[in-house]
Scaffold this motif. Sequence first.
Motif, PDB file in Angstrom:
ATOM      1  N   ARG A 126       0.839  -1.201   0.000  1.00 45.00           N
ATOM      2  CA  ARG A 126       0.000   0.000   0.000  1.00 45.00           C
ATOM      3  C   ARG A 126       0.875   1.253   0.000  1.00 45.00           C
ATOM      4  NH1 ARG A 126      -4.393  -1.062   4.368  1.00 45.00           N
ATOM      5  NH2 ARG A 126      -2.602  -2.375   4.765  1.00 45.00           N
ATOM      6  N   GLU A 127       1.947   1.206   0.821  1.00 50.23           N
ATOM      7  CA  GLU A 127       2.852   2.351   0.920  1.00 50.23           C
ATOM      8  C   GLU A 127       3.547   2.614  -0.421  1.00 50.23           C
ATOM      9  OE1 GLU A 127       2.517  -0.092   3.052  1.00 50.23           O
ATOM     10  OE2 GLU A 127       2.399   0.720   5.093  1.00 50.23           O
ATOM     11  N   LEU A 128       3.831   1.522  -1.152  1.00 49.94           N
ATOM     12  CA  LEU A 128       4.473   1.674  -2.458  1.00 49.94           C
ATOM     13  C   LEU A 128       3.524   2.359  -3.440  1.00 49.94           C
ATOM     14  CD1 LEU A 128       6.743   1.052  -4.537  1.00 49.94           C
ATOM     15  CD2 LEU A 128       5.627  -1.160  -4.922  1.00 49.94           C
ATOM     16  N   VAL A 129       2.270   1.904  -3.429  1.00 47.61           N
ATOM     17  CA  VAL A 129       1.277   2.476  -4.339  1.00 47.61           C
ATOM     18  C   VAL A 129       1.117   3.976  -4.057  1.00 47.61           C
ATOM     19  CG1 VAL A 129      -1.155   2.434  -5.048  1.00 47.61           C
ATOM     20  CG2 VAL A 129       0.054   0.275  -4.578  1.00 47.61           C
ATOM     21  N   LYS A 130       1.031   4.321  -2.775  1.00 50.08           N
ATOM     22  CA  LYS A 130       0.912   5.723  -2.369  1.00 50.08           C
ATOM     23  C   LYS A 130       2.125   6.521  -2.846  1.00 50.08           C
ATOM     24  CE  LYS A 130      -0.088   7.621   2.054  1.00 50.08           C
ATOM     25  NZ  LYS A 130      -0.285   7.137   3.448  1.00 50.08           N
ATOM     26  N   ARG A 131       3.300   5.901  -2.689  1.00 51.72           N
ATOM     27  CA  ARG A 131       4.535   6.571  -3.067  1.00 51.72           C
ATOM     28  C   ARG A 131       4.550   6.846  -4.567  1.00 51.72           C
ATOM     29  NH1 ARG A 131      10.374   3.801  -1.722  1.00 51.72           N
ATOM     30  NH2 ARG A 131      11.641   5.496  -2.577  1.00 51.72           N
ATOM     31  N   VAL A 132       4.065   5.870  -5.346  1.00 54.58           N
ATOM     32  CA  VAL A 132       4.028   6.036  -6.796  1.00 54.58           C
ATOM     33  C   VAL A 132       3.007   7.132  -7.153  1.00 54.58           C
ATOM     34  CG1 VAL A 132       3.341   4.926  -8.967  1.00 54.58           C
ATOM     35  CG2 VAL A 132       4.827   3.712  -7.346  1.00 54.58           C
ATOM     36  N   ASP A 133       1.846   7.121  -6.463  1.00 51.77           N
ATOM     37  CA  ASP A 133       0.810   8.118  -6.725  1.00 51.77           C
ATOM     38  C   ASP A 133       1.309   9.533  -6.468  1.00 51.77           C
ATOM     39  OD1 ASP A 133      -1.162   6.409  -7.584  1.00 51.77           O
ATOM     40  OD2 ASP A 133      -2.035   6.110  -5.590  1.00 51.77           O
ATOM     41  N   GLN A 134       2.062   9.681  -5.369  1.00 50.41           N
ATOM     42  CA  GLN A 134       2.456  11.030  -4.946  1.00 50.41           C
ATOM     43  C   GLN A 134       3.792  11.470  -5.503  1.00 50.41           C
ATOM     44  OE1 GLN A 134       2.381  10.488  -0.722  1.00 50.41           O
ATOM     45  NE2 GLN A 134       0.175  10.821  -0.570  1.00 50.41           N
ATOM     46  N   GLY A 135       4.598  10.500  -5.976  1.00 51.40           N
ATOM     47  CA  GLY A 135       5.996  10.811  -6.223  1.00 51.40           C
ATOM     48  C   GLY A 135       6.343  11.081  -7.662  1.00 51.40           C
TER      49      GLY A 135
END
Lengths: 200, 200
Positions: A127-136
Amino acid sequence: MSKAIPEPVTKLIEAFARLPGVGPKTASRLTYYLLRAPDDVSLSLADALRDMKANTRYCSVCYNITVDDPCPICADALRDQRMIAVVEEPLDVLAIERTGAYKGMYHVLHGAISPVNGIGPDDLRIRELVKRVDQGVAKEIIIATNPGLEGDATAMYIQRELMGKGVKMSRLARGLPVGSDIEYADSVTLTRALMGRNEV
Amino acid sequence: MSKAIPEPVTKLIEAFARLPGVGPKTASRLTYYLLRAPDDVSLSLADALRDMKANTRYCSVCYNITVDDPCPICADALRDQRMIAVVEEPLDVLAIERTGAYKGMYHVLHGAISPVNGIGPDDLRIRELVKRVDQGVAKEIIIATNPGLEGDATAMYIQRELMGKGVKMSRLARGLPVGSDIEYADSVTLTRALMGRNEV
């Protein structure tokens, strides 16, 4: 155990035996070694254990083990923020760093999907990876999970989660290990090496 | 090591790697296991290490590891004070106790004579054994050192030291291990088994 073993010794044997790959025999051997070794050997191990638990945490960006948050790799402005290598374990970060061939970022999942061991996607840092990709600013995700059943399942899950987010995804190449013998290669590896053959 | 490993982690890896039989790979594996394991696993190991160093000493009679001095075996009035089994290590006491076939006392040498490792008679508790025999009620000394070069050298030295002191001396029997196959016995063991054959 028999009264020939004092309780503090039994306790240490038991504590060692809780470690993975340490059976009761090894645990006794280590314990009796420490009984005879200079105090410093035991005490520096005891201090290191306490110290590690007290002074390390997960990096809030990549979830690698670190003292400072963000970790030195995430804080390094000279590294390529556009690439994220997704690995199962902190030791995998080390292995990739040792090659000197990668200058991007990391994301540590802390495991792989493994239904037999009761580990699902929610137990990992996906989940943290997906968020990171979304925001980064990531442009490429290198899925560097282990080349086995669980690593493959994890890779496939991540691939599905990140689909359509506009990032390039890749996996590490499979084939013959450098310096190995074709004669001794297992047939799965050899099949992958054939399928992935490169024109020269 | 690379900056991908925080210092508290490196320190713990190094502390583990100082243990016998633990190489750098095993040391990393144990460390990264503990990073993820509940705090309690590391802390109970740290406590057990400190506790063992703080609360154990050598028994002033037999030099086994103990909490109370004299140790429970030496303090046990029901045991046969006339026999002393001389062993190399505390673990040997355990092994003999486990048989349930011995009810005498022990004397722990803490090693064996080994010129290649720089261990001479003065590094072992041999002087203490001689004194114990001189002052005590021992009638038989069972020299239970390991059946190898160093154990044999140690046994011979002790035999010479105790000669003429009016104690019976014996060594553990050598021969085929129970449950083993003659076919697979090494020839030294088989020779000893032939030499030590028992009439039936």
